[in-house]
Design an enzyme around this catalytic site. Structure first.
Site, PDB file in Angstrom:
ATOM      1  N   HIS A   1      11.624   0.276  -0.751  1.00  0.00           N
ATOM      2  CA  HIS A   1      11.272  -1.066  -0.247  1.00  0.00           C
ATOM      3  C   HIS A   1      12.512  -1.787   0.284  1.00  0.00           C
ATOM      4  CE1 HIS A   1       7.350  -0.634  -1.983  1.00  0.00           C
ATOM      5  NE2 HIS A   1       7.723  -0.804  -3.224  1.00  0.00           N
TER       6      HIS A   1
ATOM      7  N   ARG B   1      -5.236  -1.855  -8.557  1.00  0.00           N
ATOM      8  CA  ARG B   1      -5.832  -3.081  -9.077  1.00  0.00           C
ATOM      9  C   ARG B   1      -7.187  -3.314  -8.422  1.00  0.00           C
ATOM     10  NH1 ARG B   1      -5.867  -8.667  -8.104  1.00  0.00           N
ATOM     11  NH2 ARG B   1      -5.113  -8.226  -5.996  1.00  0.00           N
ATOM     12  N   LYS B   2      -7.212  -3.865  -7.194  1.00  0.00           N
ATOM     13  CA  LYS B   2      -8.493  -4.099  -6.504  1.00  0.00           C
ATOM     14  C   LYS B   2      -8.620  -3.276  -5.226  1.00  0.00           C
ATOM     15  CE  LYS B   2     -10.024  -8.736  -7.774  1.00  0.00           C
ATOM     16  NZ  LYS B   2     -10.331 -10.073  -7.209  1.00  0.00           N
TER      17      LYS B   2
ATOM     18  N   MET C   1      -8.342   7.339  -6.205  1.00  0.00           N
ATOM     19  CA  MET C   1      -6.966   7.258  -6.715  1.00  0.00           C
ATOM     20  C   MET C   1      -6.920   6.487  -8.032  1.00  0.00           C
ATOM     21  SD  MET C   1      -4.501   7.033  -3.356  1.00  0.00           S
ATOM     22  CE  MET C   1      -2.991   7.080  -4.313  1.00  0.00           C
TER      23      MET C   1
ATOM     24  N   GLY D   1       0.821  -1.223   0.000  1.00  0.00           N
ATOM     25  CA  GLY D   1       0.000   0.000   0.000  1.00  0.00           C
ATOM     26  C   GLY D   1       0.849   1.264   0.000  1.00  0.00           C
TER      27      GLY D   1
HETATM   28  P1  A3P Z   1      -3.978  -4.902  -4.872  1.00  0.00           P
HETATM   29  O1  A3P Z   1      -3.036  -5.404  -5.912  1.00  0.00           O
HETATM   30  O2  A3P Z   1      -4.338  -5.951  -3.856  1.00  0.00           O
HETATM   31  O3  A3P Z   1      -5.180  -4.244  -5.448  1.00  0.00           O
HETATM   32  P2  A3P Z   1       2.032  -0.637  -3.531  1.00  0.00           P
HETATM   33  O4  A3P Z   1       1.614   0.773  -3.660  1.00  0.00           O
HETATM   34  O5  A3P Z   1       2.879  -0.913  -2.331  1.00  0.00           O
HETATM   35  O6  A3P Z   1       2.624  -1.137  -4.808  1.00  0.00           O
HETATM   36  O7  A3P Z   1       0.714  -1.494  -3.242  1.00  0.00           O
HETATM   37  C1  A3P Z   1      -0.252  -1.661  -4.242  1.00  0.00           C
HETATM   38  C2  A3P Z   1      -1.495  -2.229  -3.602  1.00  0.00           C
HETATM   39  O8  A3P Z   1      -2.151  -1.187  -2.850  1.00  0.00           O
HETATM   40  C3  A3P Z   1      -2.493  -2.703  -4.645  1.00  0.00           C
HETATM   41  O9  A3P Z   1      -3.208  -3.785  -4.040  1.00  0.00           O
HETATM   42  C4  A3P Z   1      -3.367  -1.468  -4.814  1.00  0.00           C
HETATM   43  O10 A3P Z   1      -4.627  -1.713  -5.382  1.00  0.00           O
HETATM   44  C5  A3P Z   1      -3.471  -1.004  -3.365  1.00  0.00           C
HETATM   45  N1  A3P Z   1      -3.864   0.396  -3.280  1.00  0.00           N
HETATM   46  C6  A3P Z   1      -3.398   1.445  -3.995  1.00  0.00           C
HETATM   47  N2  A3P Z   1      -4.036   2.567  -3.661  1.00  0.00           N
HETATM   48  C7  A3P Z   1      -4.918   2.227  -2.704  1.00  0.00           C
HETATM   49  C8  A3P Z   1      -5.890   2.973  -1.956  1.00  0.00           C
HETATM   50  N3  A3P Z   1      -6.077   4.272  -2.163  1.00  0.00           N
HETATM   51  N4  A3P Z   1      -6.634   2.312  -1.048  1.00  0.00           N
HETATM   52  C9  A3P Z   1      -6.471   0.979  -0.836  1.00  0.00           C
HETATM   53  N5  A3P Z   1      -5.568   0.222  -1.533  1.00  0.00           N
HETATM   54  C10 A3P Z   1      -4.809   0.838  -2.454  1.00  0.00           C
END
Ligand code: A3P
Length: 297
Positions: free
Chosen positions: A114, A260-261, A241, A65
């Site tokens: 990371h 994504r989700k 977003m 996230g």
């Molecule tokens: P999913 O693939 O399960 O949908 P990172 O930013 O560390 O790469 O993490 C990406 C993950 O955070 C993805 O998860 C993405 O959909 C989710 N994400 C991004 N923005 C978000 C938001 N505003 N609220 C909740 N989840 C979010």
């Protein structure tokens, strides 16, 4: 600040995957600095990064996230619920070949990585600069990482199935290595440097965003009205977003694979019963002494 992102985009269009760079038993995405300098030197350069005493660092294991908590923090710093036109990738330390481009950023700079805690800029730690850490149910993190890896072959060199990715993740052979090592290092750092690190959970932020954002504004010592906190919660909702945040790393088709989700519990749509048992038993063995509480919904 666009330049290295532009370089990355060009590379994503024109390049073939290469074997992942490795250092000290851990693989890394083949970002440009890791390709150009090798993993050891790229990590050394991150450690020697010239921090300002106002820098704030977002630290997460991949797919926990990061974009979300980065946006929330950016809004708090800017004291506005407007989406930032800059993307997280522009200030992701391991993607930047020449750190002088960060010199032009106004303070406080919001940076992210990371990489393991042990590789964070020495000066950032010496200064006791603020660190914001988001932790996510590792089952959902693993699933999210799988989907990201299938879309990002240039930097992650993965072309396999879910089962293959699961095996890679659980044996810590994916880029950035073991989730357990990452989280345990940062948990230890919380004990070693009291007050420096703010840890929040993806699941708690999702369930009660205003509460989570208020805690973060307190940590950052940024005064905010309840209305601003509520507006930030709305503006950083997954739906907003996904719809409105420009993702500068979007591949040639222009589609973002970051948003994504954005749900809790997608692992249930991927894990087999056997994989779930294997995961639970590894988790019990490796994380039993942790004080981090994970919501396995
Ligand atoms: P999913 O693939 O399960 O949908 P990172 O930013 O560390 O790469 O993490 C990406 C993950 O955070 C993805 O998860 C993405 O959909 C989710 N994400 C991004 N923005 C978000 C938001 N505003 N609220 C909740 N989840 C979010």
């Amino acid at each position: 600040m666009e330049s290295h992102v532009e370089k990355m985009k060009k590379m994503m269009k024109g390049s073939k995957p290469v074997p992942l760079p490795e250092f000290d038993g851990v693989f890394y995405p083949s970002f440009i600095p890791f390709r150009e300098k090798g993993a050891e030197k790229a990590l050394q350069d991150i450690t020697n990064f010239q921090s300002r005493d106002t820098d704030i660092m977002i630290c997460t294991y991949a797919k926990s996230g990061t974009h979300w908590i980065n946006e929330i923090t950016s809004m708090l710093i800017r004291r506005t619920p407007e989406l930032d036109t800059a993307s997280k990738t522009m200030t992701m330390l391991e993607t930047i070949s020449d750190f002088s481009i960060t010199d032009t950023l106004p303070s406080p700079r919001l940076l992210n990585t990371h990489c393991l805690f042990q590789y964070l800029p020495k000066k950032h730690i010496e200064n006791r600069n603020k660190i914001i850490h988001m932790i996510r149910n590792p089952k959902d993190t693993c699933v999210s990482y799988y989907h990201h890896a299938t879309k990002d072959q240039v930097f992650l060199s993965f072309t396999g199935s879910w089962n293959e990715f699961f095996d890679m993740w659980i044996s810590a052979n994916c880029a950035y290595g073991s989730w357990y090592t990452y989280e345990k290092e940062i948990e230890q750092a919380e004990k070693d440097y009291p007050g420096m690190i703010f840890t929040c959970s993806y699941e708690e932020m999702k369930k009660e965003p205003t509460k989570g954002i208020r805690k973060l504004s307190d940590f950052l010592q940024i005064e905010c009205t309840d209305k601003t906190i509520e507006d930030i919660a709305k503006a950083t909702s997954f739906e907003n977003m996904k719809e409105n945040k420009v993702d500068h790393t979007a591949v040639a088709d222009g589609k973002s694979h970051i948003y994504r989700k954005g749900i809790i519990g997608d692992w249930k749509n991927h894990f087999t019963v056997a994989q779930n048992e294997q995961f639970d038993s590894q988790f019990a063995e490796k994380f039993q002494d942790s004080s981090y509480r994970i919501l396995f919904e």
